[in-house]
Scaffold this motif. Structure first.
Motif, PDB file in Angstrom:
ATOM      1  N   LEU A 251     -16.799   8.652   8.649  1.00 25.32           N
ATOM      2  CA  LEU A 251     -17.708   7.973   7.718  1.00 25.32           C
ATOM      3  C   LEU A 251     -16.933   7.068   6.759  1.00 25.32           C
ATOM      4  CD1 LEU A 251     -20.103  10.949   6.842  1.00 25.32           C
ATOM      5  CD2 LEU A 251     -20.484   9.097   8.486  1.00 25.32           C
ATOM      6  N   LYS A 252     -17.628   6.075   6.229  1.00 25.64           N
ATOM      7  CA  LYS A 252     -17.041   5.129   5.270  1.00 25.64           C
ATOM      8  C   LYS A 252     -15.755   4.502   5.814  1.00 25.64           C
ATOM      9  CE  LYS A 252     -18.921   7.323   1.096  1.00 25.64           C
ATOM     10  NZ  LYS A 252     -19.627   8.464   1.703  1.00 25.64           N
ATOM     11  N   GLY A 253     -15.866   3.955   7.002  1.00 29.18           N
ATOM     12  CA  GLY A 253     -14.712   3.329   7.639  1.00 29.18           C
ATOM     13  C   GLY A 253     -14.166   2.158   6.864  1.00 29.18           C
ATOM     14  N   GLU A 254     -15.003   1.527   6.020  1.00 29.51           N
ATOM     15  CA  GLU A 254     -14.554   0.383   5.216  1.00 29.51           C
ATOM     16  C   GLU A 254     -13.587   0.799   4.111  1.00 29.51           C
ATOM     17  OE1 GLU A 254     -18.258   1.957   3.168  1.00 29.51           O
ATOM     18  OE2 GLU A 254     -17.534   1.675   5.223  1.00 29.51           O
ATOM     19  N   HIS A 255     -13.439   2.091   3.882  1.00 33.11           N
ATOM     20  CA  HIS A 255     -12.484   2.590   2.887  1.00 33.11           C
ATOM     21  C   HIS A 255     -11.049   2.578   3.414  1.00 33.11           C
ATOM     22  CE1 HIS A 255     -15.443   4.900   0.094  1.00 33.11           C
ATOM     23  NE2 HIS A 255     -16.072   3.936   0.721  1.00 33.11           N
ATOM     24  N   LYS A 256     -10.879   2.278   4.694  1.00 32.56           N
ATOM     25  CA  LYS A 256      -9.554   2.264   5.312  1.00 32.56           C
ATOM     26  C   LYS A 256      -9.110   0.834   5.591  1.00 32.56           C
ATOM     27  CE  LYS A 256     -10.802   4.676   8.911  1.00 32.56           C
ATOM     28  NZ  LYS A 256     -10.716   5.456  10.177  1.00 32.56           N
ATOM     29  N   THR A 257      -7.796   0.639   5.587  1.00 35.52           N
ATOM     30  CA  THR A 257      -7.247  -0.661   5.970  1.00 35.52           C
ATOM     31  C   THR A 257      -7.148  -0.747   7.491  1.00 35.52           C
ATOM     32  OG1 THR A 257      -4.950   0.110   5.943  1.00 35.52           O
ATOM     33  CG2 THR A 257      -5.853  -0.727   3.871  1.00 35.52           C
ATOM     34  N   LYS A 258      -6.976  -1.968   7.986  1.00 37.39           N
ATOM     35  CA  LYS A 258      -6.688  -2.140   9.406  1.00 37.39           C
ATOM     36  C   LYS A 258      -5.272  -1.635   9.688  1.00 37.39           C
ATOM     37  CE  LYS A 258      -9.801  -6.074   9.957  1.00 37.39           C
ATOM     38  NZ  LYS A 258      -9.908  -7.535  10.269  1.00 37.39           N
ATOM     39  N   LYS A 259      -5.055  -1.144  10.881  1.00 40.84           N
ATOM     40  CA  LYS A 259      -3.779  -0.525  11.227  1.00 40.84           C
ATOM     41  C   LYS A 259      -2.643  -1.541  11.283  1.00 40.84           C
ATOM     42  CE  LYS A 259      -5.670   3.388  13.823  1.00 40.84           C
ATOM     43  NZ  LYS A 259      -5.708   4.081  15.137  1.00 40.84           N
ATOM     44  N   ILE A 260      -1.503  -1.143  10.727  1.00 39.10           N
ATOM     45  CA  ILE A 260      -0.257  -1.894  10.861  1.00 39.10           C
ATOM     46  C   ILE A 260       0.756  -0.963  11.523  1.00 39.10           C
ATOM     47  CG2 ILE A 260       1.664  -2.944   9.604  1.00 39.10           C
ATOM     48  CD1 ILE A 260      -0.310  -3.894   7.514  1.00 39.10           C
ATOM     49  N   LYS A 261       1.237  -1.358  12.699  1.00 43.05           N
ATOM     50  CA  LYS A 261       2.140  -0.513  13.493  1.00 43.05           C
ATOM     51  C   LYS A 261       1.533   0.884  13.686  1.00 43.05           C
ATOM     52  CE  LYS A 261       5.373  -3.721  13.590  1.00 43.05           C
ATOM     53  NZ  LYS A 261       6.634  -3.616  12.876  1.00 43.05           N
TER      54      LYS A 261
ATOM     55  N   MET B  80       0.850  -1.194   0.000  1.00 43.69           N
ATOM     56  CA  MET B  80       0.000   0.000   0.000  1.00 43.69           C
ATOM     57  C   MET B  80       0.885   1.244   0.000  1.00 43.69           C
ATOM     58  SD  MET B  80      -3.091  -1.362   0.189  1.00 43.69           S
ATOM     59  CE  MET B  80      -4.328  -0.301   0.928  1.00 43.69           C
ATOM     60  N   LEU B  81       0.420   2.265  -0.697  1.00 41.04           N
ATOM     61  CA  LEU B  81       1.121   3.545  -0.692  1.00 41.04           C
ATOM     62  C   LEU B  81       0.541   4.404   0.423  1.00 41.04           C
ATOM     63  CD1 LEU B  81       3.161   5.470  -2.111  1.00 41.04           C
ATOM     64  CD2 LEU B  81       1.243   6.274  -3.513  1.00 41.04           C
ATOM     65  N   ILE B  82       1.392   4.792   1.369  1.00 44.35           N
ATOM     66  CA  ILE B  82       0.958   5.652   2.466  1.00 44.35           C
ATOM     67  C   ILE B  82       1.111   7.119   2.078  1.00 44.35           C
ATOM     68  CG2 ILE B  82       1.352   6.317   4.866  1.00 44.35           C
ATOM     69  CD1 ILE B  82       2.489   3.487   5.323  1.00 44.35           C
ATOM     70  N   LYS B  83       2.252   7.448   1.493  1.00 47.72           N
ATOM     71  CA  LYS B  83       2.502   8.838   1.082  1.00 47.72           C
ATOM     72  C   LYS B  83       3.577   8.857   0.002  1.00 47.72           C
ATOM     73  CE  LYS B  83       4.610  11.870   3.850  1.00 47.72           C
ATOM     74  NZ  LYS B  83       4.850  12.826   4.954  1.00 47.72           N
ATOM     75  N   PHE B  84       3.470   9.822  -0.895  1.00 49.89           N
ATOM     76  CA  PHE B  84       4.492  10.036  -1.918  1.00 49.89           C
ATOM     77  C   PHE B  84       4.815  11.517  -1.952  1.00 49.89           C
ATOM     78  CE2 PHE B  84       5.705  11.152  -6.294  1.00 49.89           C
ATOM     79  CZ  PHE B  84       6.804  10.302  -6.454  1.00 49.89           C
ATOM     80  N   SER B  85       6.105  11.838  -1.973  1.00 48.07           N
ATOM     81  CA  SER B  85       6.500  13.252  -2.065  1.00 48.07           C
ATOM     82  C   SER B  85       7.493  13.436  -3.202  1.00 48.07           C
ATOM     83  CB  SER B  85       7.097  13.743  -0.747  1.00 48.07           C
ATOM     84  OG  SER B  85       8.283  13.047  -0.431  1.00 48.07           O
ATOM     85  N   VAL B  86       7.435  14.592  -3.825  1.00 52.95           N
ATOM     86  CA  VAL B  86       8.272  14.888  -4.984  1.00 52.95           C
ATOM     87  C   VAL B  86       8.692  16.349  -4.941  1.00 52.95           C
ATOM     88  CG1 VAL B  86       6.216  15.366  -6.393  1.00 52.95           C
ATOM     89  CG2 VAL B  86       8.389  14.783  -7.516  1.00 52.95           C
TER      90      VAL B  86
ATOM     91  N   ILE C 222      -0.622   2.453  11.749  1.00 53.44           N
ATOM     92  CA  ILE C 222      -0.900   3.222  10.528  1.00 53.44           C
ATOM     93  C   ILE C 222      -1.966   2.536   9.681  1.00 53.44           C
ATOM     94  CG2 ILE C 222       0.072   4.140   8.380  1.00 53.44           C
ATOM     95  CD1 ILE C 222       2.742   4.393   9.815  1.00 53.44           C
ATOM     96  N   SER C 223      -3.055   3.247   9.427  1.00 61.42           N
ATOM     97  CA  SER C 223      -4.113   2.812   8.532  1.00 61.42           C
ATOM     98  C   SER C 223      -4.002   3.596   7.225  1.00 61.42           C
ATOM     99  CB  SER C 223      -5.484   3.062   9.177  1.00 61.42           C
ATOM    100  OG  SER C 223      -6.522   2.693   8.308  1.00 61.42           O
ATOM    101  N   VAL C 224      -4.457   3.009   6.130  1.00 63.98           N
ATOM    102  CA  VAL C 224      -4.289   3.625   4.809  1.00 63.98           C
ATOM    103  C   VAL C 224      -5.618   3.606   4.054  1.00 63.98           C
ATOM    104  CG1 VAL C 224      -2.886   3.627   2.711  1.00 63.98           C
ATOM    105  CG2 VAL C 224      -1.966   2.621   4.798  1.00 63.98           C
ATOM    106  N   LEU C 225      -5.848   4.640   3.258  1.00 62.02           N
ATOM    107  CA  LEU C 225      -7.029   4.692   2.398  1.00 62.02           C
ATOM    108  C   LEU C 225      -6.848   3.784   1.184  1.00 62.02           C
ATOM    109  CD1 LEU C 225      -7.567   8.553   2.489  1.00 62.02           C
ATOM    110  CD2 LEU C 225      -9.072   6.846   3.540  1.00 62.02           C
TER     111      LEU C 225
END
Length: 459
Positions: free
Chosen positions: A28-38, A1-7, A40-43
């Motif tokens: 809202l729309k909590g199902e749009h997020k992943t379960k937390k790993i360490k 999963m991509l958490i963040k990208f900077s350029v 950190i949850s991701v969209l």
């Protein structure tokens, strides 16, 4: 999963810009997020909107550029081929920077590099959590200790392996990423305890998939059609679901001489397939007319099959076979997205697609996104799009933090900002405000009265 990208200082990007898949404050729309790993949850979904030439495609090109440097590297005698930001003279002598923060196989990593056209100036890999970061390695040509490998080396018991890893680091060309050198110099076979580095390489190689408007996605489902009846049925069900008028698909064996591809290319593919020594290895070739061929080896012979569609004929029981070049651009686009969607739903895939809406009806575009979201409740995959299709710009489909805008400032530099930055009610329909320019990511059309040349011709 991509958490963040900077350029930074790349193409139309001047100062550092961050594209984040971290969830905002909304519940809202909590199902749009992943379960937390360490922590950190991701969209799972994000859509970038913006005017033509705003920088949407350049952001995706930057993501692909970094992937290419990791997996393919740079020829030893070549420059690192890219374009710095050209509308600010201060950028000419300024380094560029790219960083990925990713989630893969139960861990979070920050990997990035600073570079110019001649050299990688810095490179780093950290394991990160919500509250901490642990250095895995760091490279800095401005530092007397060019490589800091201490946290890797301390876990390696064999002196021989330690020396081999240090030798690889020291021998990495200035214009090459250390990750590429690890990948191409058989370090995996000779050094233990480098799982984190291999994990990040695996994400670039097997999870991150970048698709531009003219690309064809030919991995996944199509390659297994003739070997798995269930997959064949699934493909056909999708074609009916999307109302294509197609009743089936098949692979039709064709003569070698009838393939509309240069014979030299076919011969090279045959050579590559034979070298892999596997009858199951397949490759695809696309002609200029939207035709897909599948090639395989059987008893040292090259077998060529054409991917075809089947339609029902009034007054006839047998289905009529069509070349895919006879299908509409929209139908071919859908056929590209079916294996993509299937791979998304397998999990562990990040698809970044530029202009997904090309040749697609707005309703299909909307439904493809909605279908992925609805089926990916317990799946960790991401669908990230750059689009002009404003019909998907609705909070019925997307969270505020899943909507991003790309705009150019008065000096031509691309800037990123999220709908999360605006005070918008959760039940507010935002498409109209977007088209009216509230979120800035629309074309600034000039005064047509100043088109004096047209007035002259119309007299």
């Amino acid at each position: 999963m991509l958490i963040k990208f900077s350029v930074e200082n790349f193409s139309s990007f001047n100062g550092r810009q961050n594209f984040s898949l971290l969830p905002g404050k909304g519940t809202l729309k909590g199902e749009h997020k992943t379960k937390k790993i360490k922590g950190i949850s991701v969209l799972k979904t994000s859509v970038l909107f913006g005017a033509n030439a705003s920088g949407k495609s350049n952001l995706i090109k930057a993501i692909e550029f970094g992937k290419r440097l990791v997996l393919r590297g740079t020829n030893p005698e070549s420059i690192i081929d890219y374009q710095k930001f050209r509308l600010d003279k201060n950028c000419t002598n300024k380094d560029s920077r790219i960083e990925y923060v990713i989630q893969h196989n139960g861990k979070n990593y920050a990997y990035g590099f600073v570079f110019d056209s001649t050299a990688i100036k810095e490179e780093w890999l950290f394991e990160v959590s919500l509250k901490s970061e642990v250095k895995i390695f760091e490279r800095n040509i401005n530092n007397s200790q060019i490589y800091d490998l201490d946290n890797i080396v301390k876990n390696i018991k064999s002196d021989e392996e330690k020396q081999f890893l240090k030798f690889i680091a020291k021998g990495t060309p200035n214009n090459q990423l250390f990750l590429n050198e690890i990948r191409t110099r058989k370090v995996k076979e000779n050094v233990s305890k480098i799982e984190d580095i291999l994990n990040v390489i695996d994400w670039f190689q097997n999870s991150l998939k970048v698709i531009f408007p003219d690309d064809k996605y030919n991995e996944g489902l199509k390659f297994e059609l003739n070997q798995d009846e269930e997959l064949l049925t699934t493909f056909e069900q999708f074609l009916k679901y999307f109302d294509t008028g197609i009743n089936g698909v098949c692979l039709e064996k064709v003569d070698f001489d009838s393939v509309d591809v240069p014979k030299s290319i076919l011969s090279k593919i045959k050579e590559d397939l034979l070298s892999k020594k596997s009858e199951n290895v397949r490759a695809s070739i696309l002609s200029n007319r939207n035709t897909t061929y599948f090639l395989s080896i059987k008893d040292t012979d090259l077998v060529v099959e054409k991917f075809m569609t089947k339609h029902s004929v009034k007054g006839q029981d047998e289905l009529e076979k069509f070349d895919t070049s006879d299908e509409s651009d929209g139908t071919n686009r859908i056929m590209d997205f079916i294996p993509l969607l299937m791979d998304l739903l397998k999990g562990d895939n990040v698809f970044i697609i530029d202009e997904m809406e090309r040749s697609l009806h707005p309703n299909l575009m909307y439904d493809l996104i909605d279908l992925f979201i609805s089926k990916a409740t317990n799946i960790n995959s991401q669908l990230i799009l750059a689009s002009h299709e404003s019909s998907v710009l609705t909070q019925k489909l997307l969270r505020k933090d899943e909507v991003w805008f790309v705009v150019k400032d008065n000096f031509g530099a691309s800037k990123l900002h999220s709908l999360e930055d605006y005070n918008v009610r959760f039940d507010k329909e935002i498409r109209k405000d977007y088209l009216l320019g509230r979120f800035k990511a629309v074309p600034r059309i000039g005064n047509r009265n100043k088109l004096t040349i047209l007035n002259h011709h119309l007299l």
